[in-house]
Design an enzyme around this catalytic site. Sequence first.
Site, PDB file in Angstrom:
ATOM      1  N   GLY A 273       0.827  -1.202   0.000  1.00  0.00           N
ATOM      2  CA  GLY A 273       0.000   0.000   0.000  1.00  0.00           C
ATOM      3  C   GLY A 273       0.855   1.242   0.000  1.00  0.00           C
ATOM      4  O   GLY A 273       2.066   1.166  -0.221  1.00  0.00           O
ATOM      5  N   ASN A 274       0.235   2.377   0.243  1.00  0.00           N
ATOM      6  CA  ASN A 274       1.001   3.616   0.326  1.00  0.00           C
ATOM      7  C   ASN A 274       0.382   4.527   1.369  1.00  0.00           C
ATOM      8  O   ASN A 274      -0.635   4.198   1.969  1.00  0.00           O
ATOM      9  CB  ASN A 274       1.100   4.284  -1.049  1.00  0.00           C
ATOM     10  CG  ASN A 274      -0.264   4.638  -1.605  1.00  0.00           C
ATOM     11  OD1 ASN A 274      -0.984   5.439  -1.032  1.00  0.00           O
ATOM     12  ND2 ASN A 274      -0.634   4.001  -2.721  1.00  0.00           N
TER      13      ASN A 274
END
Length: 408
Positions: free
Chosen positions: A207-208
């Site tokens: 993810g980020n």
Amino acid sequence: MRIVLGVGGGIAAYKVASLLRLFTESGHDVTVIPTEAAQRFVGTATWEALSGNPVSNSVFDAVDQVRHVRLGQEADLVVIAPATADLLARAAAGMADDLLTGSLLVTRAPVVFAPAMHTEMWQHPATVANVAALRQRGAVVLEPAVGRLTGADSGPGRLPEPEAIHEAAMKAVSGTGDRAERPLAGRIVTITAGGTREPLDPVRFLGNRSSGKQGVALANAALDAGARVRFIAAHMEVPPPAGVDLTVVETAEELREATLELARTTDALIMAAAVADFRPDSVSETKVKKRDDGENPVITLVRNPDILVEAVQQRTELASPAVIVGFAAETGDDDATPLAHGLRKLERKGCDFLVLNRVGRKLVFGQDATEVTILDARGAEPETVSGSKTDVAAVIVARVASALHRAG
Ligand code: CTP
């Protein structure tokens, strides 16, 4: 404050009892005007008991008090919920065939419509035109919520939650939502927000750090400017905005599918989502376990499609969206400054505007204050805007509005 609460003839009328309580509990004097059809769903006695005021929809009751003129004149706010397709049509046409529509013509107070109807009705060109006309005249028409409708069907058309209507109504009165000038009235804006998650196995993902806050601020700015907003939410740390058509996605591929589909019928696309550039080339069906032989798993990544580039390509065939805005998060490096990277990216992606963020681990992601530079493909001077994400969103939306105005 004196509030006129107009109730349309839809099954969602029962939910308006909670809305009425929100108003009365905060000390407002509410007069309920149900349409004739609404009285088939919720009886007059309920409205009288909850509001403490007499209820009628006839212009011929209490004629000596000229109620059809007085109620509208004295109102500080008019809220219509549920605003059915029929009621929106009668209001847009300026009809005055009952006490409610008569009051709507008389009032100069802010008017907030909270629509509820079947998706087909909401999307019918007649309703779309009526909503645009009402917004053009300064009324606030909320976007219906998306979800299960009365029958087995689902889609946009549910009455927004009473709390959301209450909030929008208070905003309309306080002036922040009072749109004297609504540059995006009648326009559809699609906004992607949050960060995609690419699964590795059933419990893990790549993810980020995107929080989704900038996307939410953009959605609110576009709503304030009178647009209908479609909001495609990847993972976000904040709740999605009220009053939008919401699509929830997880991966870049899901985001791609939703974005390209909605882009077909959108005036402006704002790609604020942080899309994973890579995804694991295979997703394990079962949880990846530690191995006794000490071997560590190797994750091979493959490129995700560039959605922004594909939206630009799709536009060459469909001529939609007229305006496309990309975002770029740049740190700058030995080769080039963030601005130089941004200008290259603007050209490579082919969008109309690129909103450039300088990022570091502590900068921008999840923060409320930000500084961006807006790059314009037409070659206008880059514009640097600093302030809250709300301030930045207002400037971006204003740029989108004038670009749409130029595009006709
Ligand atoms: N974007 C997209 N699809 C992707 C990656 C990014 O649509 N697969 C969009 C983002 O929503 C954003 C813009 O493209 O509006 C820029 O994203 P960014 O990740 O900064 O650019 P990249 O193309 O990934 O460039 P680089 O990796 O060189 O920074």
